[in-house]
Design a protein around this motif. Structure first.
Motif, PDB file in Angstrom:
ATOM      1  N   ASP A 213      15.702  20.677  70.152  1.00 14.71           N
ATOM      2  CA  ASP A 213      15.915  21.486  68.945  1.00 14.71           C
ATOM      3  C   ASP A 213      17.033  20.939  68.063  1.00 14.71           C
ATOM      4  O   ASP A 213      16.946  20.974  66.835  1.00 14.71           O
ATOM      5  CB  ASP A 213      16.213  22.940  69.322  1.00 14.71           C
ATOM      6  N   HIS A 243       6.572  25.321  69.369  1.00 19.07           N
ATOM      7  CA  HIS A 243       7.370  26.388  69.991  1.00 19.07           C
ATOM      8  C   HIS A 243       8.783  25.915  70.325  1.00 19.07           C
ATOM      9  O   HIS A 243       9.322  26.208  71.404  1.00 19.07           O
ATOM     10  CB  HIS A 243       6.682  26.918  71.259  1.00 19.07           C
ATOM     11  N   ASN A 245      12.540  26.367  69.513  1.00 15.67           N
ATOM     12  CA  ASN A 245      13.422  27.352  68.895  1.00 15.67           C
ATOM     13  C   ASN A 245      14.846  26.819  68.817  1.00 15.67           C
ATOM     14  O   ASN A 245      15.354  26.226  69.774  1.00 15.67           O
ATOM     15  CB  ASN A 245      13.421  28.650  69.705  1.00 15.67           C
TER      16      ASN A 245
END
Length: 382
Positions: A213, A243, A245
């Motif tokens: 991320d 997905h 985050n």
């Protein structure tokens, strides 16, 4: 164990102190230390080193010094905890002085010792001294640097703006550079505004580590700073699709024996109304002495008022507001944050320490910031 009347041994005490260290639970760590003294337990080098580590990582240097000076038996791990702790708290000259004392006492430094020494140099941008210690590690002490030592040198060079030399060092490493090493260079590119190198490295890193991320966020910010909004949107869509985050900012503060945790924009705390009132008071006082929100922290295309509101609800500001209403005015406010403190929060907390006449200690991902009378121990280099 207390209720059952079972006496804790060294392993128990070390485990509990380590938990206090992880949470930044200074009050409970001090209680354990008081328990050790009250029961006349022997502080050997293992327990003493753990106490030093706990106090240093809670920002309570004075007590760490007291424990260190009172130990009759010191191992290399004890010296390492002391050196690293001083560096972590911004006492760089003291950290390097302790390293000299260690060698004078005939204690041979190891790989961990040099991590502390290089970290001290990194925290104050001592490039030449860092290079000398790195070279002496290899040539004098015959120690083989590992990936963390190289990462520390890359970070030292990058923070100082020597981006080309930092990249050259990575390319010349005899071992495979890890995520943290590349991340240090990418962060330095953002810090010093080298958008071309940052974009090149960022794209490569996302290809190599598509689920990281931090790389996505840094590259997104670099695109935003160049005004490449299509690329920003592309990265965010890719993150949503896979997905991925962004790690939320989180700050912890101990009050009345309990650890309170805040995230950015948090409204879940039972005393949120009091916290909001204190945030308003903080805002009024800071603006009166010249504070202006640093909008560079935001690259979203939202209006200025929304940006200012979002900035003032960062997790560390919420924790500071909570500390102002719960911690006695004679005591420092101590906060632990999981990410690097942002420029705006750093400037705001400096001014809070001056306006409210409070000492505030923030431990972020990299180091401690001791705020007092409008100044920070890091001297704005972090």
């Amino acid at each position: 164990m207390q209720l059952e009347g079972i006496k804790p041994d060294e392993t128990t005490l070390v485990s509990v102190l380590s938990a206090c260290t992880h949470l930044g639970a200074l009050e409970q760590g001090q209680w354990i230390h008081a328990y050790i003294k009250k029961n006349n337990l022997i502080i050997n080098f293992i327990l003493g080193t753990t106490l030093i580590d706990m106090y240093m990582k809670c920002g309570y240097v004075e007590n760490a010094v007291e424990v260190f000076d009172g130990m009759s038996e010191k191992a290399v791990s004890t010296w390492n905890a002391f050196i690293q702790g001083m560096a972590l708290n911004g006492l760089v000259e003291e950290s390097l002085g302790i390293f000299s004392d260690m060698k004078r006492c005939g204690v041979m430094p190891n790989e961990i010792t040099f991590m502390g020494v290089l970290a001290a140099c990194r925290h104050m941008g001592l490039v030449d001294e860092g290079k000398n210690h790195f070279n002496s590690m290899i040539q004098v002490h015959k120690l083989e640097p590992n990936v963390k030592h190289y990462g520390c040198m890359v970070d030292l060079l990058g923070r100082a703006g020597m981006l080309k030399e930092a990249e050259d060092l990575i390319n010349s490493m005899p071992i495979e550079p890890d995520v943290a090493t590349w991340g240090a260079l990418l962060g330095a590119c953002k810090k010093h505004g080298d958008k071309e190198m940052g974009e090149r490295i960022g794209r490569n890193l996302i290809e190599l580590h598509p689920d990281h991320d931090g790389f996505h966020v840094l590259l997104s910010n670099i695109f935003a700073s160049k005004g490449n909004w299509d690329d920003v949107v592309g990265i965010r869509r890719a993150m949503m699709k896979d997905h991925i985050n962004k790690t939320p900012g989180c700050s912890m503060i101990e009050a009345e024996g309990t650890i309170h945790e805040f995230t950015a924009g948090d409204k879940s705390h039972p005393r949120i109304n009091e916290i909001d009132d204190m945030l308003d008071e903080m805002g009024k006082r800071l603006k009166a002495i010249g504070y202006a929100p640093n909008m560079d922290e935001f690259f979203l295309e939202i209006d200025e008022e929304e940006k200012e509101t979002a900035l003032f609800r960062h997790s560390e500001k919420l924790a500071v507001a909570f500390g102002l209403i719960t911690i006695d005015s004679t005591m420092p406010i101590r906060i632990i944050k999981n990410l690097r403190i942002c420029n705006d929060c750093h400037e705001a907390i400096k001014l809070v320490s001056r306006s409210f006449n409070r000492e505030i200690v923030v431990r972020d991902r990299h180091r401690f910031h001791h705020f007092k009378e409008g100044f920070c121990s890091c001297r704005d280099y972090w």
